[in-house]
Write a protein that holds these residues in place. Structure first.
Motif, PDB file in Angstrom:
ATOM      1  N   ARG A 112      58.479  74.162  39.955  1.00 28.27           N
ATOM      2  CA  ARG A 112      58.960  72.971  40.658  1.00 28.27           C
ATOM      3  C   ARG A 112      60.376  72.556  40.251  1.00 28.27           C
ATOM      4  O   ARG A 112      60.916  71.609  40.815  1.00 28.27           O
ATOM      5  CB  ARG A 112      58.005  71.801  40.402  1.00 28.27           C
ATOM      6  N   LEU A 113      60.959  73.238  39.272  1.00 24.43           N
ATOM      7  CA  LEU A 113      62.248  72.792  38.743  1.00 24.43           C
ATOM      8  C   LEU A 113      63.364  72.833  39.782  1.00 24.43           C
ATOM      9  O   LEU A 113      64.327  72.075  39.689  1.00 24.43           O
ATOM     10  CB  LEU A 113      62.645  73.630  37.525  1.00 24.43           C
ATOM     11  N   LEU A 160      49.645  59.066  31.950  1.00 28.88           N
ATOM     12  CA  LEU A 160      48.822  60.168  32.446  1.00 28.88           C
ATOM     13  C   LEU A 160      49.473  60.813  33.666  1.00 28.88           C
ATOM     14  O   LEU A 160      49.826  60.144  34.635  1.00 28.88           O
ATOM     15  CB  LEU A 160      47.426  59.650  32.807  1.00 28.88           C
ATOM     16  N   LEU A 161      49.605  62.126  33.622  1.00 29.12           N
ATOM     17  CA  LEU A 161      50.127  62.889  34.752  1.00 29.12           C
ATOM     18  C   LEU A 161      48.995  63.526  35.552  1.00 29.12           C
ATOM     19  O   LEU A 161      48.896  63.334  36.759  1.00 29.12           O
ATOM     20  CB  LEU A 161      51.074  63.986  34.258  1.00 29.12           C
ATOM     21  N   ALA A 282      65.146  59.643  34.699  1.00 25.73           N
ATOM     22  CA  ALA A 282      65.140  60.371  35.974  1.00 25.73           C
ATOM     23  C   ALA A 282      64.122  61.497  35.948  1.00 25.73           C
ATOM     24  O   ALA A 282      63.374  61.703  36.919  1.00 25.73           O
ATOM     25  CB  ALA A 282      66.535  60.916  36.270  1.00 25.73           C
ATOM     26  N   PHE A 283      64.069  62.234  34.844  1.00 22.16           N
ATOM     27  CA  PHE A 283      63.109  63.339  34.760  1.00 22.16           C
ATOM     28  C   PHE A 283      61.679  62.810  34.716  1.00 22.16           C
ATOM     29  O   PHE A 283      60.788  63.365  35.370  1.00 22.16           O
ATOM     30  CB  PHE A 283      63.386  64.189  33.521  1.00 22.16           C
ATOM     31  N   ALA A 284      61.452  61.744  33.953  1.00 23.81           N
ATOM     32  CA  ALA A 284      60.115  61.172  33.857  1.00 23.81           C
ATOM     33  C   ALA A 284      59.627  60.690  35.223  1.00 23.81           C
ATOM     34  O   ALA A 284      58.469  60.915  35.604  1.00 23.81           O
ATOM     35  CB  ALA A 284      60.109  60.027  32.848  1.00 23.81           C
ATOM     36  N   ALA A 288      56.429  62.367  37.364  1.00 21.77           N
ATOM     37  CA  ALA A 288      55.302  61.549  37.809  1.00 21.77           C
ATOM     38  C   ALA A 288      55.090  61.698  39.318  1.00 21.77           C
ATOM     39  O   ALA A 288      53.948  61.767  39.797  1.00 21.77           O
ATOM     40  CB  ALA A 288      55.540  60.093  37.442  1.00 21.77           C
ATOM     41  N   GLU A 289      56.177  61.754  40.078  1.00 22.29           N
ATOM     42  CA  GLU A 289      56.062  61.933  41.527  1.00 22.29           C
ATOM     43  C   GLU A 289      55.469  63.294  41.874  1.00 22.29           C
ATOM     44  O   GLU A 289      54.638  63.406  42.787  1.00 22.29           O
ATOM     45  CB  GLU A 289      57.439  61.759  42.173  1.00 22.29           C
TER      46      GLU A 289
END
Length: 293
Positions: A112-113, A160-161, A282-284, A288-289
């Protein structure tokens, strides 16, 4: 470089400052030292170079013809150094170091990166793929960690992811031998030495007494366990993140239609101060999205 090492850098800075500021006092103020210290550094540099850089006049130091040309080169050089340092600091400030288990990195994060870089081209990531539990908020450079657990770790915040459910998986060739849960005693158990899950929760969810399976190979990495299951060496207790691709491709199957709550999940973990950095936030937010989707 041998010529450069024979001249003190502070002396060169003093020469550049005096030439730019036009006086010893102003150069001293800029450099944060005394005027006499600046004068000594200029004199020392002239001796090291064997060239006169300034004429001593009643109104102060005036660059010689050579001194003016020399100071112009110094100004360009110190400007390039300042740009290099600024670039290094920007690179450091815009880099997010993420500690993550290899299984999560391979199965979820890396595929996904591309979407993250498309949305945030200014942010650099460094992925530390390790089973080691990284310390956060200390002197190390890890900003975030993705951990499998119950979400309770001291000194950090955890969100939690992906909650994880557990279920047996095996190769299609082996599934035909497993008509009932009791048939598990006829096959080998593929075991992960460091696992935090066990069969008891799954047997309870299936409403079955525990079944003693034949001992199989013990591995130190869940990815190796998965490959062993695909090869038909036995049955593995897996979770959806690890096994999803192999199940979708038909390389693995679930011989029983029972999934159990493991009480565990993948969590995004960070020290509070790290979350305040814009690239980290931004990464977090992006991660999560992706997990929600």
């Amino acid at each position: 470089m041998s010529d450069l090492s024979s001249v003190h850098l502070n002396g060169l800075r003093a020469v550049a400052a005096v030439a730019r500021c036009g006086s010893l006092p102003r150069a001293a103020e800029e450099l944060g030292v005394s005027a006499s210290a600046v004068s000594q550094q200029v004199n020392r540099t002239e001796r090291q170079l064997g060239r006169q850089l300034f004429e001593r006049t009643r109104s102060g130091l005036k660059p010689t013809e050579f001194g003016a040309a020399f100071a112009a080169r110094l100004a360009a050089g110190f400007g390039a150094l300042a740009e290099a340092v600024a670039m290094a600091r920007r690179r450091e400030d815009d880099t997010v170091v993420v500690s993550v288990a290899p299984a999560f990195a391979a199965r979820f994060l890396v595929p996904r990166l591309g979407r993250f870089y498309a949305a945030h081209p200014e942010v650099m990531l460094r992925i530390d793929a390790s089973t080691r539990l990284a310390e956060l908020g200390g002197d190390n450079d890890v900003d975030l960690a993705i951990r499998l657990g119950d979400g309770h770790w001291p000194g950090v915040s955890a969100s939690l992811l992906l909650p994880q459910r557990i279920f047996p998986v095996c190769a299609p060739s082996l599934a035909g031998r497993l008509g009932a849960i009791a048939d598990l005693r006829q096959v080998c158990a593929i075991s992960d030495q460091g696992t935090m899950i066990d069969w008891s929760a799954w047997f309870a969810a299936a409403g079955s007494p525990p079944v003693s399976m034949m001992p199989g190979t013990i591995y130190t990495d869940p990815m190796l366990c998965l490959e062993a299951a695909i090869a038909g060496y036995g049955v593995m207790l897996a979770w959806q993140l690890l096994a999803a691709d192999a199940l979708a491709a038909g390389r693995l199957v679930t011989p029983f239609d029972v999934r159990a709550d493991s009480g565990l999940g993948y969590y995004l973990v960070a020290a509070e101060q790290a979350r305040r950095r814009r690239p980290v936030a931004a990464f977090a937010r992006w991660l999560a999205e992706e997990a929600a989707a």
